[in-house]
Write a protein that holds these residues in place. Structure first.
Motif, mmCIF file in Angstrom:
data_model
loop_
_atom_site.group_PDB
_atom_site.id
_atom_site.type_symbol
_atom_site.label_atom_id
_atom_site.label_comp_id
_atom_site.label_asym_id
_atom_site.label_seq_id
_atom_site.Cartn_x
_atom_site.Cartn_y
_atom_site.Cartn_z
ATOM 1 N N TYR A 28 0.637 -1.698 -0.064
ATOM 2 C CA TYR A 28 0.073 0.251 -0.073
ATOM 3 C C TYR A 28 0.303 1.396 -0.016
ATOM 4 C CZ TYR A 28 -3.476 -3.238 1.291
ATOM 5 O OH TYR A 28 -3.635 -4.842 1.729
ATOM 6 N N PHE A 50 4.736 7.148 1.885
ATOM 7 C CA PHE A 50 4.644 6.119 2.214
ATOM 8 C C PHE A 50 4.139 4.785 1.840
ATOM 9 C CE2 PHE A 50 1.398 3.863 4.971
ATOM 10 C CZ PHE A 50 2.032 3.111 6.191
ATOM 11 N N LEU A 52 3.882 0.352 3.386
ATOM 12 C CA LEU A 52 2.938 -0.268 4.030
ATOM 13 C C LEU A 52 3.274 -1.601 3.483
ATOM 14 C CD1 LEU A 52 2.589 -1.896 6.321
ATOM 15 C CD2 LEU A 52 -0.029 -1.441 6.101
ATOM 16 N N THR A 53 4.245 -2.769 3.509
ATOM 17 C CA THR A 53 4.748 -4.073 2.973
ATOM 18 C C THR A 53 3.579 -4.771 3.543
ATOM 19 O OG1 THR A 53 6.431 -3.244 1.200
ATOM 20 C CG2 THR A 53 5.949 -5.516 1.996
ATOM 21 N N GLU A 54 2.986 -5.757 3.742
ATOM 22 C CA GLU A 54 2.028 -6.647 4.142
ATOM 23 C C GLU A 54 2.269 -8.622 3.430
ATOM 24 O OE1 GLU A 54 -1.653 -5.955 4.861
ATOM 25 O OE2 GLU A 54 -1.141 -4.810 6.191
ATOM 26 N N GLU A 59 6.053 -7.805 8.124
ATOM 27 C CA GLU A 59 5.631 -6.636 8.089
ATOM 28 C C GLU A 59 6.214 -5.126 7.989
ATOM 29 O OE1 GLU A 59 1.275 -5.378 9.475
ATOM 30 O OE2 GLU A 59 2.453 -3.543 9.934
ATOM 31 N N SER A 60 6.331 -4.248 7.144
ATOM 32 C CA SER A 60 7.537 -3.172 7.127
ATOM 33 C C SER A 60 6.496 -1.892 6.596
ATOM 34 C CB SER A 60 8.972 -3.366 6.367
ATOM 35 O OG SER A 60 8.512 -3.988 5.081
ATOM 36 N N LYS A 61 7.187 -1.006 7.029
ATOM 37 C CA LYS A 61 6.699 0.558 6.533
ATOM 38 C C LYS A 61 7.975 1.044 6.462
ATOM 39 C CE LYS A 61 2.464 0.051 10.049
ATOM 40 N NZ LYS A 61 2.246 1.103 11.051
ATOM 41 N N THR A 62 7.817 2.462 5.397
ATOM 42 C CA THR A 62 8.590 3.151 5.093
ATOM 43 C C THR A 62 8.196 4.180 4.810
ATOM 44 O OG1 THR A 62 8.095 2.720 2.655
ATOM 45 C CG2 THR A 62 10.236 1.359 3.623
ATOM 46 N N HIS A 63 9.048 5.259 5.521
ATOM 47 C CA HIS A 63 8.823 7.116 5.198
ATOM 48 C C HIS A 63 9.403 7.722 4.171
ATOM 49 C CE1 HIS A 63 4.866 6.762 8.281
ATOM 50 N NE2 HIS A 63 5.621 6.306 8.622
ATOM 51 N N TYR A 88 12.912 3.729 8.235
ATOM 52 C CA TYR A 88 11.789 1.865 8.047
ATOM 53 C C TYR A 88 12.413 1.385 8.846
ATOM 54 C CZ TYR A 88 12.233 -2.680 6.296
ATOM 55 O OH TYR A 88 12.639 -4.245 6.430
#
Length: 256
Positions: A28, A50, A52-54, A59-63, A88
């Motif tokens: 996403y 932004f 979001l990988t699921e 699960e990881s998030k990047t900004h 990250y």
């Protein structure tokens, strides 16, 4: 007269692998770009992204946030410089690192040219090991009656930190063709070949990627695209780098 332009957007990708379902993931994304016109040639730019990988495994998030200046010296031709920071997060741990980029773009009646350089630091939050990735890229596009033909070449230097030693160098080349089938339908075909010189193990990995895609524009601000890619990897030493990956991607994008 000075003015501000905002370009928010959202995207969704569903990536699945036939041979390895555990690698399936959903991505996403959300972006917000802005451009403030100080004069008819000078602009202040900013970009935020932004992700979001699921997946089943993690699960990881990047900004990432960047800001900079853009100077337009001719119609659709400009130089641009940006700098910022990225974050990250994975498994509850977060790391942050700086990033910057500089590019020069020139557009003629029948072609476009771009040269760029940029650096970004990445850190694995679980191992706390860092790398510095420096990218040098050249791109050339020929404008056709119903599309474009492009060539992209680049070099990526990857250094381990903090000892600042080169761990690998990747030589990247891509040829791509975009063709407008109908007013709202675009087809793409591309081939990428990367030669990765892995210094720490004195070996190499070859990566070949064949990609075909189709994009449909519902409206000027909404598109849906489908892409299929076959990735073939070969290494004479690293066994895990000998594999074929088939992936499909569906992406829906909207710009407000």
């Amino acid at each position: 007269m000075s003015n501000l332009t905002l370009k928010p957007g959202i995207s969704y990708q569903n990536i699945w692998y036939k041979s390895s379902p555990v690698g399936n993931n959903e991505v996403y994304g959300a972006t917000l770009g802005s451009e403030y016109e100080m004069t008819n040639k000078l602009f202040i730019t900013s970009d935020y992204a932004f992700g979001l990988t699921e997946s089943k495994a993690n699960e990881s998030k990047t900004h990432s946030a960047q800001a900079g200046l853009k100077y337009e010296f001719a119609k659709d031709s400009f130089i641009e410089a940006e700098g910022g920071y990225s974050w990250y997060t994975a498994s509850g741990a977060t790391t942050g690192n700086p990033l910057w980029s500089f590019s020069a773009n020139y557009a003629g009646d029948l072609y476009k040219f771009k040269a760029g350089v940029g650096e970004k630091y990445t850190t694995d939050p679980l191992t706390n090991k860092g790398t510095l990735v420096t990218n040098y890229d050249l791109a050339f596009d020929w404008i056709l009656n119903k599309g474009s033909l492009g060539l992209v070449s680049g070099i990526s230097n990857i250094k381990t930190m903090p000892d600042n030693t080169i761990s690998s160098i990747s030589y990247n080349n891509t040829a791509n063709l975009l063709y407008t089938i109908l007013p709202d339908w675009d087809a793409t075909v591309s081939y990428t070949f990367n030669f990765i010189d892995i210094r720490y193990s004195q070996t190499f990995t070859k990566v070949s990627i064949c990609n075909v895609g189709l994009k449909y524009a519902f409206r000027t601000d909404t598109t849906i695209s489908f892409n299929y890619a076959n990735t073939h990897m070969y290494s004479p030493v690293i066994e895990s780098d000998n594999k074929d990956i088939n992936s499909c991607t569906i992406q829906i994008s909207k710009t407000f």
